[in-house]
Design an enzyme around this catalytic site. Structure first.
Site, PDB file in Angstrom:
ATOM      1  N   CYS A   1      -2.382  -2.541   7.556  1.00 18.11           N
ATOM      2  CA  CYS A   1      -2.253  -3.493   6.446  1.00 18.11           C
ATOM      3  C   CYS A   1      -0.983  -4.329   6.510  1.00 18.11           C
ATOM      4  O   CYS A   1      -1.011  -5.510   6.159  1.00 18.11           O
ATOM      5  CB  CYS A   1      -2.396  -2.771   5.118  1.00 18.11           C
ATOM      6  SG  CYS A   1      -4.113  -2.239   4.871  1.00 18.11           S
TER       7      CYS A   1
ATOM      8  N   LYS B   1      -6.937  -5.131  -3.128  1.00 19.56           N
ATOM      9  CA  LYS B   1      -7.682  -5.650  -1.966  1.00 19.56           C
ATOM     10  C   LYS B   1      -8.646  -4.599  -1.453  1.00 19.56           C
ATOM     11  O   LYS B   1      -8.500  -3.412  -1.776  1.00 19.56           O
ATOM     12  CB  LYS B   1      -6.698  -6.051  -0.865  1.00 19.56           C
ATOM     13  CG  LYS B   1      -5.883  -4.862  -0.383  1.00 19.56           C
ATOM     14  CD  LYS B   1      -4.787  -5.296   0.553  1.00 19.56           C
ATOM     15  CE  LYS B   1      -4.040  -4.098   1.091  1.00 19.56           C
ATOM     16  NZ  LYS B   1      -4.861  -3.121   1.810  1.00 19.56           N
TER      17      LYS B   1
ATOM     18  N   ASP C   1       0.793  -1.245   0.000  1.00 19.75           N
ATOM     19  CA  ASP C   1       0.000   0.000   0.000  1.00 19.75           C
ATOM     20  C   ASP C   1       0.825   1.295   0.000  1.00 19.75           C
ATOM     21  O   ASP C   1       0.506   2.228   0.758  1.00 19.75           O
ATOM     22  CB  ASP C   1      -0.965   0.000   1.191  1.00 19.75           C
ATOM     23  CG  ASP C   1      -1.957  -1.152   1.141  1.00 19.75           C
ATOM     24  OD1 ASP C   1      -1.818  -2.020   0.271  1.00 19.75           O
ATOM     25  OD2 ASP C   1      -2.871  -1.182   1.977  1.00 19.75           O
TER      26      ASP C   1
HETATM   27  C1  VGL Z   1      -4.847   0.876   5.690  1.00 21.94           C
HETATM   28  C2  VGL Z   1      -6.285   1.946   7.118  1.00 21.94           C
HETATM   29  C3  VGL Z   1      -7.299   1.807   6.225  1.00 21.94           C
HETATM   30  C4  VGL Z   1      -3.463   0.393   5.401  1.00 21.94           C
HETATM   31  C5  VGL Z   1      -5.864   0.724   4.770  1.00 21.94           C
HETATM   32  O1  VGL Z   1      -3.073   0.290   4.214  1.00 21.94           O
HETATM   33  O2  VGL Z   1      -2.731   0.124   6.367  1.00 21.94           O
HETATM   34  N1  VGL Z   1      -5.064   1.475   6.856  1.00 21.94           N
HETATM   35  N2  VGL Z   1      -7.087   1.191   5.052  1.00 21.94           N
END
Ligand code: VGL
Ligand code: ZN
Length: 210
Positions: free
Chosen positions: A141, A97, A11
């Site tokens: 994540c 995802k 991410d």
């Molecule tokens: C994430 C909060 C909400 C992440 C994704 O990538 O860690 N954190 N969505």
């Protein structure tokens, strides 16, 4: 030493970096650290995966729909793109995802490739047995991905100099690292990874079937 390792960048997207919708402090510095690992893994012809949070606008994961987070990484928006400074090689395999409206999608292990192949199935097909994991966010994540990878039987090395957390409560990221280690994750930094990133480029062993 592992027979077959791969890099998983979690991410590293615009919305998780300063200026984005859900910024991780110094997320842009994490991107720079990830680039050094991308270089290393590319040099050694190891597979590279990049996961992305890839939410629909109507995601229940968003505050406006009853969830926990400001809207972020909405499919097709600027904020959902990989950080422009992230140097992903052309053959990077993208794992998406969080695409179902009810799905938080924290774990890349629940993600799918652009063809819809489950990530975990692909890892098994490629005979990869270790993931080197860095990215954002340590306490969401990255944490969930690492814990699920371990549970699924993969070895995991957490790249502690290429992760960054949200720290909603101070110390969350440190606790997440401790939990990952307690669950069996190894840790390394770029300075000490050296020859540990070894894999065998010969074809994977055949599994007899009839
Ligand atoms: C994430 C909060 C909400 C992440 C994704 O990538 O860690 N954190 N969505
Ligand atoms: Zn999200």
């Amino acid at each position: 030493m592992q027979r077959r390792g791969a890099l998983l960048v979690v991410d590293a997207q615009v919305d998780f970096c300063p200026g984005g919708a859900l910024p991780v402090p110094q997320g842009d510095l994490v991107v720079q650290a990830l680039n050094r690992y991308l270089d290393l893994f590319k040099q050694r012809s190891a597979p590279i995966f990049a996961s992305r949070d890839w939410h629909p606008k109507k995601s229940k994961h968003f505050k406006e729909n009853g969830g926990e987070w400001p809207a972020h990484c909405v499919q097709g928006t600027l904020g959902s793109e990989f950080h422009p400074a992230l140097m992903l090689p052309g053959d990077t395999i993208v794992i998406s995802k969080g695409m179902a409206p009810w799905d938080d999608g924290y774990s890349a292990m629940q993600g799918v490739t652009e063809n819809g192949t489950p990530f975990i199935m692909l890892l098994r097909r490629m005979e990869l047995d270790r993931l080197y994991v860095g990215g954002l966010a340590t306490d969401f994540c990255v944490r969930q991905t690492v814990l699920e990878a371990l549970k699924a039987g993969f070895s995991v090395t957490l790249l502690t100099d290429a992760i960054g957390g949200v720290d909603l409560r101070p110390g969350d990221s440190d606790r997440a690292v401790a939990e990952m280690v307690h669950s069996g994750a190894d840790v390394t930094t770029l300075a000490s990874i050296g020859a540990a990133v070894v894999w065998d480029r010969s074809p994977p062993p055949r599994h007899g079937r009839g």
